[in-house]
Design an enzyme around this catalytic site. Structure first.
Site, short mmCIF file in Angstrom:
data_model
loop_
_atom_site.label_atom_id
_atom_site.label_comp_id
_atom_site.label_asym_id
_atom_site.label_seq_id
_atom_site.Cartn_x
_atom_site.Cartn_y
_atom_site.Cartn_z
N GLY A 33 31.85 43.51 31.86
CA GLY A 33 31.55 44.07 33.17
C GLY A 33 31.65 43.03 34.26
O GLY A 33 32.30 42.00 34.10
N HIS A 39 40.20 41.29 35.89
CA HIS A 39 40.12 42.40 34.93
C HIS A 39 41.12 43.49 35.28
O HIS A 39 41.72 44.11 34.39
CB HIS A 39 38.70 42.99 34.93
CG HIS A 39 37.63 42.05 34.44
ND1 HIS A 39 36.68 41.51 35.27
CD2 HIS A 39 37.38 41.55 33.19
CE1 HIS A 39 35.87 40.73 34.56
NE2 HIS A 39 36.28 40.73 33.30
N VAL A 178 44.28 34.99 36.78
CA VAL A 178 44.41 35.37 38.19
C VAL A 178 43.54 34.41 39.00
O VAL A 178 42.41 34.10 38.60
CB VAL A 178 43.96 36.83 38.42
CG1 VAL A 178 44.07 37.21 39.90
CG2 VAL A 178 44.78 37.78 37.57
N SER A 187 36.44 34.55 37.96
CA SER A 187 35.48 34.61 36.85
C SER A 187 34.25 35.34 37.37
O SER A 187 33.86 35.16 38.53
CB SER A 187 35.08 33.19 36.43
OG SER A 187 33.89 33.23 35.68
#
Ligand code: PAF
Length: 298
Positions: A33, A39, A178, A187
């Site tokens: 999450g 992501h 990325v 992060s």
């Protein structure tokens, strides 16, 4: 319409069985999450190679050591679901801890040599926790292509090895890191950085970029490349766990000169304040991490 979310394994399996019965290929993105653009990039890759994309959201207790940030790890499920929906995710799996670790839980996946270097000694038990939860997730999701970020390079290698060794029907894919415009790797833990710490953190991609430039200019001495990286990060880091040059497949240390003629993983882990940050680049293979950055005077 919100993204279809299952909290129970049986329910997720029903959705996936139905999708497979209609011939769909499954793409899987495991996460804890606090989703960010990194992501979303993993989801994009999963969409590219499959028809139905599942994202799991589970802050896995067994991969955190005592004194690590399990309790304060950001938990942002409503925002994560919105991000998943916007990214075109088909299914989210968001289990409670008891669904993943049932009463009496007593089984772990032990990782061998790949867990020994780099983060291994600094986070005892971490890769066992990762391999255990990912093996469970792979067993739950079933045949799929699973997409991981290369920022967690050692994790990616551990998961690839585990899927191969346990003969799981999963193709593991790694996606390039990325980065922010200044090169800092995205992060979920960047959220912990105070503004002044965030400014210091830019030294990390700069260090990697400097090593890249030096390697591209012909430097093959491990000691010189490591000194260059330390020159950037030592002044800003609160503490350094490691800066290392290793074989990108075995993660074994690389020495001087001829060893560095083949692609070499430059990896580091350090703390800025209390926040532990990791980053890496494969010299001789990857793009430089901070393309806009040049050493002063070059
Ligand atoms: O990279 C992560 O977010 C986690 O380590 C993973 C792979 C989801 C396992 O908990």
């Amino acid at each position: 319409m919100t993204v279809e979310t299952s909290h129970a394994i049986a329910e997720l399996r029903r959705h996936l069985d139905r999708a497979r019965a209609s011939g769909a290929r499954i793409g899987f993105v495991p996460t804890m999450g606090a989703l960010h653009r990194g992501h979303v990039r993993l989801v994009e890759e999963a969409k590219r190679v499959s028809d139905v994309v599942v994202v799991s959201i589970f802050v896995n207790p067994t991969q955190f050591g005592p004194g690590e940030d399990f309790a304060r790890y950001p938990r942002t499920l409503p925002d994560d679901l919105s991000r998943c929906e916007a990214a075109g995710v088909n299914l989210v799996f968001a289990p409670e801890a008891l669904e993943m670790y049932p009463q009496g839980d007593d089984t772990r996946v032990r990782v061998g040599k790949l867990a020994e270097p780099l983060c291994g000694p600094h986070r005892p038990g971490h890769f066992e926790g990762v391999a255990t939860v990912v093996a469970k997730l792979f067993a739950i999701v079933g045949p799929c292509t699973a997409v991981f970020g290369r920022k967690d390079y050692q994790q990616l290698r551990v998961v690839e090895r585990m899927a191969t060794d346990l003969r799981l029907p999963v193709t593991v894919v790694g996606v390039p890191t990325v980065r922010e415009p200044d090169g800092l790797a995205l992060s979920s833990r960047n959220a912990y950085l105070a503004p002044e710490e965030r400014s210091r953190a830019v030294a990390i991609p700069r260090a990697l970029a400097a090593a890249h430039a030096s390697f591209a200019a012909g430097e093959r001495k491990a000691s010189a490349l490591l000194a260059l990286v330390h020159g950037h990060v030592d002044p800003v880091a609160t503490s350094i766990d490691y800066v290392a040059l290793v074989d990108p497949v075995t993660l074994e240390p690389r020495g001087e000169s001829r060893d560095l003629d083949s692609p070499t993983l430059l990896a580091l882990a350090l703390r800025i304040g209390v926040t532990r940050l990791i980053d890496n680049t494969v010299l001789g293979l990857d793009e430089p991490p901070a393309p806009g950055f040049r050493e002063v005077g070059t």
